[in-house]
Motif scaffolding. Structure first.
Motif, PDB file in Angstrom:
ATOM      1  N   ALA A 107       3.439  14.984  -3.991  1.00 21.26           N
ATOM      2  CA  ALA A 107       3.228  14.704  -1.961  1.00 21.26           C
ATOM      3  C   ALA A 107       4.302  13.741  -2.111  1.00 21.26           C
ATOM      4  O   ALA A 107       4.843  12.883  -3.359  1.00 21.26           O
ATOM      5  CB  ALA A 107       1.629  13.962  -2.478  1.00 21.26           C
ATOM      6  N   THR A 108       4.599  12.574  -0.807  1.00 21.87           N
ATOM      7  CA  THR A 108       5.206  11.822  -1.229  1.00 21.87           C
ATOM      8  C   THR A 108       4.949  10.600   0.391  1.00 21.87           C
ATOM      9  O   THR A 108       4.196  11.118   1.241  1.00 21.87           O
ATOM     10  CB  THR A 108       6.960  12.087   0.011  1.00 21.87           C
ATOM     11  N   HIS A 109       4.738   9.647  -0.188  1.00 22.19           N
ATOM     12  CA  HIS A 109       3.898   8.369   0.932  1.00 22.19           C
ATOM     13  C   HIS A 109       5.035   7.612   0.953  1.00 22.19           C
ATOM     14  O   HIS A 109       6.004   7.227  -0.206  1.00 22.19           O
ATOM     15  CB  HIS A 109       2.947   8.200  -0.052  1.00 22.19           C
ATOM     16  N   SER A 110       5.290   6.783   2.156  1.00 18.94           N
ATOM     17  CA  SER A 110       5.427   5.582   2.294  1.00 18.94           C
ATOM     18  C   SER A 110       5.181   4.278   2.038  1.00 18.94           C
ATOM     19  O   SER A 110       3.517   3.908   1.423  1.00 18.94           O
ATOM     20  CB  SER A 110       5.134   5.079   3.474  1.00 18.94           C
ATOM     21  N   VAL A 111       5.934   3.910   1.222  1.00 19.74           N
ATOM     22  CA  VAL A 111       5.084   1.951   0.419  1.00 19.74           C
ATOM     23  C   VAL A 111       5.892   1.091   1.458  1.00 19.74           C
ATOM     24  O   VAL A 111       6.363   0.639   3.326  1.00 19.74           O
ATOM     25  CB  VAL A 111       6.445   1.823  -0.903  1.00 19.74           C
ATOM     26  N   VAL A 117       0.489  -1.093  -0.224  1.00 15.71           N
ATOM     27  CA  VAL A 117      -0.286   0.284   0.305  1.00 15.71           C
ATOM     28  C   VAL A 117       0.498   1.558  -0.114  1.00 15.71           C
ATOM     29  O   VAL A 117       2.034   1.093   0.620  1.00 15.71           O
ATOM     30  CB  VAL A 117      -1.146   0.356   0.745  1.00 15.71           C
ATOM     31  N   PHE A 118       0.580   2.628  -0.603  1.00 18.19           N
ATOM     32  CA  PHE A 118       0.876   3.431  -0.524  1.00 18.19           C
ATOM     33  C   PHE A 118       0.523   4.135   0.587  1.00 18.19           C
ATOM     34  O   PHE A 118      -0.703   4.437  -0.407  1.00 18.19           O
ATOM     35  CB  PHE A 118       1.121   4.106  -2.015  1.00 18.19           C
ATOM     36  N   GLN A 169      10.073   5.108  -0.033  1.00 14.30           N
ATOM     37  CA  GLN A 169       9.129   5.905  -0.121  1.00 14.30           C
ATOM     38  C   GLN A 169       8.783   5.907  -1.603  1.00 14.30           C
ATOM     39  O   GLN A 169       9.785   5.502  -3.130  1.00 14.30           O
ATOM     40  CB  GLN A 169       9.461   7.566   0.385  1.00 14.30           C
ATOM     41  N   VAL A 170       7.882   6.583  -1.856  1.00 14.57           N
ATOM     42  CA  VAL A 170       6.977   6.989  -3.506  1.00 14.57           C
ATOM     43  C   VAL A 170       6.908   8.647  -3.374  1.00 14.57           C
ATOM     44  O   VAL A 170       6.173   9.303  -2.534  1.00 14.57           O
ATOM     45  CB  VAL A 170       5.827   6.067  -3.623  1.00 14.57           C
TER      46      VAL A 170
END
Length: 295
Positions: A286-290, A110-111, A130-131
């Protein structure tokens, strides 16, 4: 609160929720409705909706990753900011996990907003990388680079899909990611990718040499906003600027078609593609955690 499998009539509310929570996501009511109609009863993918009264407050979607071995999967959970901490997210995760387990997936990706990492850890989710999401108005794209001798550009609508399939098979095996991709049948790829609702073949571009696709970029969405789903250069042709070339050409085609927003996502560490997007003028959204979890 009520959580149930999503139905086509939920598409408009889900698209509106995406616009609030993840405005960089290229999600239209039309494509979501089509996906729900086509995927009804599917083991490969599913979607679930959370309601308070008549208000759609949360959305969970999940799918197995085609061609992955061992069978991997991915999900996305969104909850309206005004309705968080009421159990909608927990319920949607549990519904999606149950579906993916029944489909035979052994893990799920999940992102997610980094603020949710601790909450997600209760199921065993751990961050792998991160993505980064980024976008651009296609009308701001730079001039097209020089096309190398012997190379021609063409919209995918004018390319034999078998040539693109052959290139995508290679690209899926070498792309960065947490799932190991092996192969998928051509007919499955044709229906799920090439003929999927929202695939913008006229705004996607391939670089060809000697009747082979040596680089391509694949876009989905609409003539308002598009999403760069995949960009790849074939081994032996890297370092020639082909990714920059096909993405730039695709942005020009999008601008000519009236598109006002183009978006993409890249893992940190994928420095070549991040450099291409920086050169094109993409701006970080934005930056998300993978996060990855065993099932």
């Amino acid at each position: 609160m009520d959580i149930r499998p999503a139905v086509p009539d939920d598409a408009a509310g889900a698209a509106a929720l995406y616009e609030i929570v993840e405005p960089w996501s290229v999600t239209t009511a039309e494509s979501m409705r089509a996906g729900l109609e086509e995927g009804s009863g599917s083991r490969a993918r599913a979607a679930f909706a959370a309601f308070e009264g008549d208000q759609l407050i949360g959305w969970g979607s999940c799918a197995v990753i085609p061609g992955s071995n061992p069978l991997s999967s991915q999900l996305r959970v969104l909850v309206h900011p005004e309705y968080r901490s009421r159990g909608a997210g927990t319920g949607l995760v549990e519904w999606t996990h149950a579906h993916l387990k029944a489909a035979g997936a052994v893990n799920v990706r999940v992102f997610a907003d980094p603020a949710s990492r601790e909450w997600a850890s209760q199921w065993g989710y751990q961050q792998t990388r991160q993505v980064h999401y980024a976008g651009i108005d296609p009308r701001e794209a730079p001039a097209l680079p020089v096309v190398p001798a012997g190379v021609r550009l063409a919209p995918l609508a004018e390319v034999d899909p078998r040539l693109v399939y052959a290139a995508d098979e290679v690209a899926q095996r070498i792309k960065p990611g947490d799932a190991k991709i092996e192969s998928r049948p051509y007919e499955d790829w044709l229906a799920d990718v090439w003929q999927s609702r929202g695939m913008m073949l006229d705004l996607s571009v391939a670089a060809l040499q000697d009747d082979a696709v040596i680089g391509f970029t694949l876009g989905t969405g609409s003539y308002h906003k598009i999403w760069s789903q995949m960009t790849a250069t074939m081994p032996g042709h890297q370092g020639r600027g082909l990714a920059k070339l096909v993405k730039c050409a695709a942005l020009h085609r999008a601008a000519d078609a009236g598109v006002v927003g183009a978006y993409t996502a890249n893992y940190d560490g994928n420095e070549p593609m991040l450099a291409v997007n920086n050169w094109l003028g993409y701006r970080r959204a934005a930056t998300h955690s993978v996060l990855v979890c065993p099932l």
